[in-house]
Design a protein around this motif. Sequence first.
Motif, PDB file in Angstrom:
ATOM      1  N   LYS A 104       0.833  -1.211   0.000  1.00  0.00           N
ATOM      2  CA  LYS A 104       0.000   0.000   0.000  1.00  0.00           C
ATOM      3  C   LYS A 104       0.871   1.267   0.000  1.00  0.00           C
ATOM      4  CE  LYS A 104      -2.023  -1.215   3.858  1.00  0.00           C
ATOM      5  NZ  LYS A 104      -1.236  -2.425   4.145  1.00  0.00           N
ATOM      6  N   THR A 140       3.977   1.448  -0.824  1.00  0.00           N
ATOM      7  CA  THR A 140       4.758   1.442  -2.061  1.00  0.00           C
ATOM      8  C   THR A 140       3.971   2.120  -3.183  1.00  0.00           C
ATOM      9  OG1 THR A 140       5.841  -0.598  -1.379  1.00  0.00           O
ATOM     10  CG2 THR A 140       5.927  -0.055  -3.737  1.00  0.00           C
ATOM     11  N   HIS A 162      -5.982   0.394   7.957  1.00  0.00           N
ATOM     12  CA  HIS A 162      -6.168  -0.974   8.439  1.00  0.00           C
ATOM     13  C   HIS A 162      -7.489  -1.123   9.174  1.00  0.00           C
ATOM     14  CE1 HIS A 162      -2.301  -2.703   7.470  1.00  0.00           C
ATOM     15  NE2 HIS A 162      -1.700  -1.618   7.912  1.00  0.00           N
TER      16      HIS A 162
END
Lengths: 249, 440
Positions: A42, A44, A205
């Motif tokens: 994510k 990245t 998350h």
Amino acid sequence: MPLLEVKDLQVRVEEREILHGLSLTVNKGEVHAIMGPNGSGKSTLSHVIAGKPGYEVTGGQILFKGEDLLEMEPDERAAKGVFLAFQYPVEIPGVATMTFLRTALNAQRKARGESEYSTPNFLKKVREVAASLNIPQDMLRRGINVGFSGGEKKRNEVLQMALFEPSLCILDEMDSGLDIDALRVAADGVNALRSPDRAMVVITHYQRLLNYIVPDVVHVMSKGRVVKSGNKDLALELEASGYAQFEEA
Amino acid sequence: MDVALVKPATERATRELFAAARDRLPGSGPVSEARQAAFDDFARRGLPYRRIEEWKYTDLRTLLREIAPLAAAPDQAALASAAKAVTAYVAGDAYKLVLVDGVFAPQLSDQTPETGVEVRALRDILENNDVAARADLLTTTAASDTMISLNTAMATDGIVIDVAENAKLTRPLHIVHIATQSSTAAFTRSLLRLANGAQATLVESFVAAEGAAAYQAHDSVVLWIGDDAGLQHVRLVEDARDAANISTAIVTVGAKATFNSLNLTSGAAVSRYQGFIKFSGEGSHADVNGVNLLNGRQHGDTTLVLDHAVPHCSSNEVFRAVLDDQAHSVFQGKIIVRPDAQKTDGRMMTRALLLSDGAEADNKPELEIFADDVSCGHGATIGALDESLLFYLRARGLSEKEAQALLIQAFVGEAIESVADDGLRDVVIGAAERWLAARG
Ligand SMILES: Nc1ncnc2c1ncn2[C@@H]1O[C@H](COP(=O)(O)OP(=O)(O)OP(=O)(O)O)[C@@H](O)[C@H]1O
Ligand SMILES: [Mg+2]
């Protein structure tokens, strides 16, 4: 034309492929959430969109307002309206936050051929935005993020987002490290920026954030790909069952 | 054999330089004798080179090769072009004292200092026979250095400032060295004496008038800080990029006094700033900071000797070098703690920022400690700009140069922040910004 089009993106870091053909389309006015286990790529993706050096794009493309984003320097991308709220904002001692904000804002305006802000207008604007995010003035006199708590750093990212008025906002785990009250303030700040001309990509998350910032689309990322997309109910489903079902794939 | 043959030839050339300059050098009797003795010392030892320990990183025989002929006394054209440089470089409410090609220019200088300050030209004092034994203005016992000897022999002029007891000056004194000629040398010697309880700020700038190139500025300044006195000292070396600047400060700090000093070098192809700072009274503190901003093939050397000759004094040295291209920065810091100097606190911290692979930083700390109850330390770091900080700034819209500039300013800010006065700090930051702007 979509605001952002990521097509079959393949990215390597230090000889290791991290993104293996990732595709994502974001239109103006939409809010997308990206969820996925640790290490799924994510951050990245957000770094490659913002232009961080050190990533090798071996395939695919990224179009922003129809233009090839990968051809642009990071500062050109910022001036064109790409904004990344970092998962880990850095501390820069010795560079006063105010000086930085003014230099950055005027650099972007100059790149777009707009006039620079005068000092009084700039100060007025910063004060308004800071007040709406409960950011005390003395924080802005310190070095960038120096001595800021984790939550304060995140709020400083939202402050910059509000100040620069980008057309694409990528928020990488804006909620991590925020207490419940701070989360609400930051989310209100983000919601205030929702507009038909602007899109947001919210990486998180926790489904909780999505109660405050309600997404139009939710994507699940696993092992460097988007493996499922759906509406906001997908986030609730993930909260209940975890990522295991996608890891197999 | 070669050395024996070559040296007399250089020595002969050097002696011709002195002979040619002789009648332009003010003073007679004991003053001439002091000059002659100093010159003999220089001629015998020659330009310092790498075998001389204090000069090992700055070999003037290769970097300077020779002493340029003495600059002519400035004419009207020189003064006119110097006047333009003064307006470009001197800001704020400073009391200006201008030396053009090594000669005091009253027409370009401010006339009436505040009460409590006496300002005279060195030349006037040396030439005035009524004032006895002015040779002491040229003698220094602080260091045996050939470049100080050369300066003693050749000084054409300088500024002599006396600040009266308990006088607290409100305006900085600003000595401006301007070169207007090319391929010549100027030699200046200035003195500042702060009587007990006095407070002053001294700024020294070294700049070039338009078109002046490949010149040499040779300067010494002698600073006496009385008991309970305080001096804020700022030097800005912004000479032409092909010039040389060889400067010395000899500082004596009295009891319960403070000396706060910052040298910033961004100009000159070859520069050396050597500061000899000695505590002569107890309970005093010195901040001796330096910044080198160098690129191209510039060579900049800051060499400091902090002599803790008495107990209960503290000194703190902060040095920052920012180096691009093939630039070479040298920092040598020696702290001497004499046997009686108990309770000395001496610190030294140097950091170098390399913007290119070809740049080089030499750092030589030396502690000579002869007392046992002291606290001394030094540290050094060397490195490049942090990529993650650069990216953060660029992701916010700053170009690579703009992002570097902010980080460089932050880096040197650690040395500059010791300048307490906002206006004066802005003058220093202005010099740093000129260097950054010139990088493009
Ligand atoms: N500079 C790097 N060098 C080597 N590996 C890297 C580098 N950056 C990222 N990676 C690897 O790439 C993978 C994806 O990392 P990334 O930070 O994008 O994950 P993420 O989905 O954001 O995780 P998290 O939820 O923990 O923030 C990880 O395995 C990580 O170790
Ligand atoms: Mg991440």
